[in-house]
Design a protein around this motif. Structure first.
Motif, PDB file in Angstrom:
ATOM      1  N   GLY A   1       0.820  -1.202   0.000  1.00 49.10           N
ATOM      2  CA  GLY A   1       0.000   0.000   0.000  1.00 49.10           C
ATOM      3  C   GLY A   1       0.862   1.265   0.000  1.00 49.10           C
ATOM      4  O   GLY A   1       0.553   2.251  -0.670  1.00 49.10           O
ATOM      5  N   LEU A   2       1.966   1.216   0.763  1.00 53.11           N
ATOM      6  CA  LEU A   2       2.875   2.373   0.838  1.00 53.11           C
ATOM      7  C   LEU A   2       3.461   2.719  -0.523  1.00 53.11           C
ATOM      8  O   LEU A   2       3.656   3.890  -0.844  1.00 53.11           O
ATOM      9  N   ARG A   3       3.730   1.693  -1.314  1.00 53.85           N
ATOM     10  CA  ARG A   3       4.255   1.913  -2.650  1.00 53.85           C
ATOM     11  C   ARG A   3       3.341   2.872  -3.432  1.00 53.85           C
ATOM     12  O   ARG A   3       3.796   3.827  -4.056  1.00 53.85           O
ATOM     13  N   ILE A   4       2.038   2.572  -3.380  1.00 53.53           N
ATOM     14  CA  ILE A   4       1.067   3.392  -4.107  1.00 53.53           C
ATOM     15  C   ILE A   4       0.961   4.769  -3.458  1.00 53.53           C
ATOM     16  O   ILE A   4       0.991   5.794  -4.133  1.00 53.53           O
ATOM     17  N   SER A   5       0.873   4.799  -2.131  1.00 51.88           N
ATOM     18  CA  SER A   5       0.712   6.074  -1.434  1.00 51.88           C
ATOM     19  C   SER A   5       1.853   7.027  -1.741  1.00 51.88           C
ATOM     20  O   SER A   5       1.647   8.220  -1.949  1.00 51.88           O
ATOM     21  N   LEU A   6       3.080   6.509  -1.768  1.00 52.04           N
ATOM     22  CA  LEU A   6       4.224   7.395  -1.963  1.00 52.04           C
ATOM     23  C   LEU A   6       4.302   7.900  -3.399  1.00 52.04           C
ATOM     24  O   LEU A   6       4.729   9.036  -3.633  1.00 52.04           O
ATOM     25  N   ALA A   7       3.859   7.078  -4.346  1.00 50.72           N
ATOM     26  CA  ALA A   7       3.809   7.565  -5.730  1.00 50.72           C
ATOM     27  C   ALA A   7       2.799   8.714  -5.828  1.00 50.72           C
ATOM     28  O   ALA A   7       3.066   9.741  -6.473  1.00 50.72           O
ATOM     29  N   ILE A   8       1.663   8.547  -5.150  1.00 49.12           N
ATOM     30  CA  ILE A   8       0.662   9.617  -5.117  1.00 49.12           C
ATOM     31  C   ILE A   8       1.251  10.856  -4.450  1.00 49.12           C
ATOM     32  O   ILE A   8       1.009  11.989  -4.876  1.00 49.12           O
ATOM     33  N   ALA A   9       2.061  10.638  -3.410  1.00 50.66           N
ATOM     34  CA  ALA A   9       2.678  11.764  -2.702  1.00 50.66           C
ATOM     35  C   ALA A   9       3.539  12.599  -3.643  1.00 50.66           C
ATOM     36  O   ALA A   9       3.530  13.833  -3.587  1.00 50.66           O
ATOM     37  N   ILE A  10       4.270  11.937  -4.531  1.00 44.36           N
ATOM     38  CA  ILE A  10       5.131  12.679  -5.462  1.00 44.36           C
ATOM     39  C   ILE A  10       4.282  13.509  -6.431  1.00 44.36           C
ATOM     40  O   ILE A  10       4.581  14.673  -6.712  1.00 44.36           O
ATOM     41  N   ILE A  11       3.193  12.908  -6.905  1.00 43.76           N
ATOM     42  CA  ILE A  11       2.301  13.639  -7.809  1.00 43.76           C
ATOM     43  C   ILE A  11       1.765  14.894  -7.118  1.00 43.76           C
ATOM     44  O   ILE A  11       1.786  15.998  -7.669  1.00 43.76           O
ATOM     45  N   LEU A  12       1.315  14.712  -5.873  1.00 43.22           N
ATOM     46  CA  LEU A  12       0.712  15.835  -5.151  1.00 43.22           C
ATOM     47  C   LEU A  12       1.743  16.892  -4.782  1.00 43.22           C
ATOM     48  O   LEU A  12       1.438  18.084  -4.701  1.00 43.22           O
ATOM     49  N   LEU A  13       2.972  16.449  -4.539  1.00 44.02           N
ATOM     50  CA  LEU A  13       4.048  17.383  -4.210  1.00 44.02           C
ATOM     51  C   LEU A  13       4.189  18.413  -5.323  1.00 44.02           C
ATOM     52  O   LEU A  13       4.219  19.630  -5.070  1.00 44.02           O
ATOM     53  N   VAL A  14       4.246  17.935  -6.557  1.00 48.42           N
ATOM     54  CA  VAL A  14       4.413  18.837  -7.687  1.00 48.42           C
ATOM     55  C   VAL A  14       3.206  19.758  -7.811  1.00 48.42           C
ATOM     56  O   VAL A  14       3.334  20.970  -8.002  1.00 48.42           O
ATOM     57  N   ALA A  15       2.024  19.168  -7.639  1.00 46.41           N
ATOM     58  CA  ALA A  15       0.811  19.976  -7.729  1.00 46.41           C
ATOM     59  C   ALA A  15       0.831  21.093  -6.699  1.00 46.41           C
ATOM     60  O   ALA A  15       0.528  22.255  -7.008  1.00 46.41           O
ATOM     61  N   ALA A  16       1.241  20.757  -5.478  1.00 49.57           N
ATOM     62  CA  ALA A  16       1.255  21.751  -4.405  1.00 49.57           C
ATOM     63  C   ALA A  16       2.263  22.851  -4.706  1.00 49.57           C
ATOM     64  O   ALA A  16       2.009  24.038  -4.468  1.00 49.57           O
ATOM     65  N   GLU A  17       3.405  22.458  -5.244  1.00 50.72           N
ATOM     66  CA  GLU A  17       4.452  23.449  -5.499  1.00 50.72           C
ATOM     67  C   GLU A  17       4.122  24.344  -6.685  1.00 50.72           C
ATOM     68  O   GLU A  17       4.612  25.466  -6.784  1.00 50.72           O
ATOM     69  N   MET A  18       3.277  23.822  -7.579  1.00 51.62           N
ATOM     70  CA  MET A  18       2.914  24.633  -8.732  1.00 51.62           C
ATOM     71  C   MET A  18       2.061  25.818  -8.317  1.00 51.62           C
ATOM     72  O   MET A  18       2.014  26.834  -9.001  1.00 51.62           O
ATOM     73  N   LEU A  19       1.349  25.657  -7.198  1.00 51.97           N
ATOM     74  CA  LEU A  19       0.420  26.718  -6.824  1.00 51.97           C
ATOM     75  C   LEU A  19       1.097  27.863  -6.093  1.00 51.97           C
ATOM     76  O   LEU A  19       0.688  29.006  -6.208  1.00 51.97           O
ATOM     77  N   GLY A  20       2.121  27.558  -5.365  1.00 51.86           N
ATOM     78  CA  GLY A  20       2.755  28.671  -4.676  1.00 51.86           C
ATOM     79  C   GLY A  20       3.992  28.228  -3.956  1.00 51.86           C
ATOM     80  O   GLY A  20       3.928  27.758  -2.830  1.00 51.86           O
ATOM     81  N   ALA A  21       5.118  28.294  -4.630  1.00 54.70           N
ATOM     82  CA  ALA A  21       6.375  27.980  -3.972  1.00 54.70           C
ATOM     83  C   ALA A  21       7.479  28.631  -4.767  1.00 54.70           C
ATOM     84  O   ALA A  21       7.447  28.664  -5.997  1.00 54.70           O
ATOM     85  N   GLU A  22       8.448  29.181  -4.053  1.00 55.96           N
ATOM     86  CA  GLU A  22       9.561  29.813  -4.749  1.00 55.96           C
ATOM     87  C   GLU A  22      10.532  28.741  -5.227  1.00 55.96           C
ATOM     88  O   GLU A  22      10.983  28.752  -6.359  1.00 55.96           O
ATOM     89  N   TYR A  23      10.818  27.810  -4.317  1.00 53.39           N
ATOM     90  CA  TYR A  23      11.715  26.714  -4.659  1.00 53.39           C
ATOM     91  C   TYR A  23      10.985  25.393  -4.553  1.00 53.39           C
ATOM     92  O   TYR A  23      10.014  25.264  -3.826  1.00 53.39           O
ATOM     93  N   GLY A  24      11.501  24.417  -5.283  1.00 55.16           N
ATOM     94  CA  GLY A  24      10.869  23.092  -5.298  1.00 55.16           C
ATOM     95  C   GLY A  24      10.834  22.599  -6.728  1.00 55.16           C
ATOM     96  O   GLY A  24      10.802  23.398  -7.660  1.00 55.16           O
ATOM     97  N   ILE A  25      10.849  21.283  -6.883  1.00 59.37           N
ATOM     98  CA  ILE A  25      10.869  20.707  -8.232  1.00 59.37           C
ATOM     99  C   ILE A  25       9.638  21.148  -9.020  1.00 59.37           C
ATOM    100  O   ILE A  25       9.723  21.460 -10.211  1.00 59.37           O
ATOM    101  N   GLY A  26       8.501  21.185  -8.340  1.00 61.17           N
ATOM    102  CA  GLY A  26       7.270  21.586  -9.013  1.00 61.17           C
ATOM    103  C   GLY A  26       7.359  23.016  -9.513  1.00 61.17           C
ATOM    104  O   GLY A  26       6.980  23.319 -10.653  1.00 61.17           O
ATOM    105  N   ALA A  27       7.890  23.905  -8.657  1.00 53.13           N
ATOM    106  CA  ALA A  27       8.040  25.312  -9.043  1.00 53.13           C
ATOM    107  C   ALA A  27       8.991  25.434 -10.230  1.00 53.13           C
ATOM    108  O   ALA A  27       8.748  26.202 -11.170  1.00 53.13           O
ATOM    109  N   TYR A  28      10.050  24.654 -10.181  1.00 50.48           N
ATOM    110  CA  TYR A  28      11.044  24.661 -11.253  1.00 50.48           C
ATOM    111  C   TYR A  28      10.407  24.250 -12.584  1.00 50.48           C
ATOM    112  O   TYR A  28      10.606  24.894 -13.614  1.00 50.48           O
ATOM    113  N   ILE A  29       9.601  23.181 -12.529  1.00 54.88           N
ATOM    114  CA  ILE A  29       8.938  22.699 -13.750  1.00 54.88           C
ATOM    115  C   ILE A  29       7.949  23.740 -14.261  1.00 54.88           C
ATOM    116  O   ILE A  29       7.865  23.999 -15.466  1.00 54.88           O
ATOM    117  N   LEU A  30       7.215  24.353 -13.334  1.00 50.82           N
ATOM    118  CA  LEU A  30       6.215  25.345 -13.731  1.00 50.82           C
ATOM    119  C   LEU A  30       6.881  26.529 -14.431  1.00 50.82           C
ATOM    120  O   LEU A  30       6.428  27.002 -15.478  1.00 50.82           O
TER     121      LEU A  30
END
Lengths: 255, 274
Positions: free
Chosen positions: B204-233
């Motif tokens: 179950g953790l395998r799936i949860s952590l993959a989801i965590a990575i997806i959400l990490l990027v989503a969260a950073e796209m909305l408002g973050a100066e630094y972070g992989i998601g911000a970088y991609i955005l």
């Protein structure tokens, strides 16, 4: 400590499985229960050990639990029920951990039961490394570790091949000879019953009633697979059960 | 009788080798195949983009992406982006997974909790957590807390479902055994139910952590100066494909690393498995 079953009846819904079973289990004797499949012998054993409640009747302990006994009614299961994540030693420790024992006492018990079941060399093995016979020896060692007043054995040898079964029967007899234990031994194997039972309770097909109690007064150590007397007892039991077994076999299952 | 190559005749009797028809259906570990699939795909892209068959507008040249990554590393920006991302990932998924495991075990053990919480979890599970991000910003502020909360909520539900399923699958005969030795409730849960549920919890953790990575990027796209998601955005809005793909590559590597970590954990914790 003796056990006494007083008019035990039980049904699952409309299906009556046991009917007025009354039985005495005397201390220091092995009582075998045989019967056709589905006659409720395993249900009866679960009731004797308190894993299931009979709808009618009572199961009574007669007399006090002997001193030093950690778990009066102790099971040995058909499928061993060992924790696969614990070693041989860990599996035995499991049943001692909830009692206030010192590390020295635990160690003493473990090495004692391991040597009695000839497992001393396999202390740190995991269950997956052991053969079926070895696993059942571990389960036996675990049962002996709590110094039970009555051993409740639910087809303990049924999952093993016939050679291993023969070896383990020998071990059980040797264990009993060394320190006679009280046991209720459920089996569908008549040969096991005549080799190990001081008395053999024959149940009828469902609903299970006691058809007959056959006593065998040959000492356990003198019984062997080629004894004529035992052959005779075994065929007597088979005569008693044959028709019941045929009828039970032809019954439709109610799911 | 048809003529086959392996048929021989002697004394007027035909001897034929029995044809083998077993085998297959048993996956074997082939260590290098996965890597070579990766490499040949990238090589193919490299050739096609360099030859101009794929225009640089649709796909960057893989080696350019690689140099972008090196540059990012040398400038120190890589860690500036990676550090906050990793801390969000670790904190958020730790909160989500540990709560998830606790609630999952409670659901697995108590009928009342099961009756009350299973429908609730089923109701929360399909909500796209990204849609709730604006709400989270209002509730928890624009800073780290809202990102933790988003990742935690996203990992919580799959962990709960996996955990109570795993608890349900624990061998009942082992539990009966525990009861027959009069083990305490605590002992049965700790020594029988938890280790027995461990294989299910880990997958179950395998799936949860993959989801965590997806959400990490989503969260950073909305408002973050630094972070992989911000970088991609940032890269995306400038249509800088090299940097975009460099960011995506980092995420992929992160995914592989997380999966390998769980694999290692399984190897250590589930040594006993047959």
């Amino acid at each position: 400590m003796d056990l006494k079953l007083d008019n035990v009846s039980h049904s699952y819904g409309d299906l009556e499985v046991l009917q007025n079973v009354s039985l005495d289990i005397p201390e220091g004797k092995i009582v075998c229960i045989v019967g056709p499949s589905g006659c409720g012998k395993s249900t009866l054993l679960r009731m004797i050990g308190g894993l299931e409640q009979p709808q009618k009747g009572k199961i009574l302990q007669v007399g006090d639990v002997p001193k030093g006994c950690l778990n009066a009614l102790t099971y040995v299961f058909q499928d061993f029920a060992l924790l696969p994540w614990r070693t041989v030693e860990g599996n035995i420790k499991l049943v001692l951990e909830d009692h206030r024992l010192t590390a020295g006492q635990v160690e003493e018990i473990i090495s004692d039961v391991l040597s009695r079941t000839k497992l001393s060399d396999f202390r740190t093995a995991l269950p997956k490394q052991l053969s079926g016979g070895m696993k059942q020896r571990v389960a036996l060692a675990r049962a002996l570790a709590v110094n039970p007043a009555v051993m409740l054995m639910d087809e303990p040898l049924s999952a093993l091949d016939s050679q291993t079964r023969e070896l383990l029967m020998g071990d059980l007899v040797a264990l009993w000879e060394r320190a006679p234990f009280t046991s209720v031994y459920v089996t569908h194997n008549l040969n096991e019953a005549v080799r190990l039972g001081h008395s053999i309770v024959v149940l009828s097909r469902r609903p299970g009633r006691i058809r007959e109690i056959v006593e065998i007064d040959i000492p356990l150590a003198d019984r062997n697979s080629s004894s004529i007397n035992l052959e005779r007892k075994q065929s007597q039991l088979w005569q008693l059960m044959r028709d019941e077994a045929i009828a039970a076999d032809q019954e439709l299952l109610i799911v | 009788m048809s003529n086959t190559n392996n048929a021989t005749t002697s004394n007027n009797k035909v001897f034929k080798t029995v044809i083998f028809r077993g085998g297959g259906y048993s996956p074997k570990p082939l260590a290098w195949v996965g890597l070579s699939v990766f490499i040949s795909l990238i090589l193919m892209l490299e050739v096609l983009t360099r030859a101009g068959i794929i225009t640089s507008l649709t796909m960057p040249i893989p080696s350019d992406v690689f140099w972008t990554l090196i540059e990012l590393w040398q400038s120190g920006l890589l860690f500036k982006h990676l550090a906050p991302s990793l801390s969000r990932l670790v904190v958020g998924s730790f909160i989500g997974c540990s709560f998830g495991i606790c609630v999952g075990i409670i659901i697995g053990l108590f009928s009342l909790a099961r009756a009350g919480l299973v429908p609730l979890v089923a109701a929360i599970f399909p909500i796209p957590k990204i849609a709730l991000l604006p709400l989270f910003v209002i509730w928890f502020g624009i800073d780290e807390t809202s990102k933790y909360a988003l990742i935690a909520l996203g990992t919580f539900t799959p962990t709960v479902v996996a955990t109570y399923g795993a608890v349900d699958n624990v061998d009942r005969t082992l539990i009966r055994m525990g009861q027959s030795y009069s083990l305490s409730w605590m002992s049965i849960v700790r020594k029988i139910v938890l280790p027995g549920a461990m294989p299910g919890v880990l997958s179950g953790l395998r799936i949860s952590l993959a989801i965590a990575i997806i959400l990490l990027v989503a969260a950073e796209m909305l408002g973050a100066e630094y972070g992989i998601g911000a970088y991609i955005l940032q890269a995306g809005s400038l249509y800088d494909l090299e940097r975009l793909f460099a960011g995506v590559a980092i995420l992929s590597v992160l995914g592989v690393l997380v999966s390998a970590m769980i694999g290692l954990l399984e190897k250590i914790l589930l040594k006993w498995r047959v």
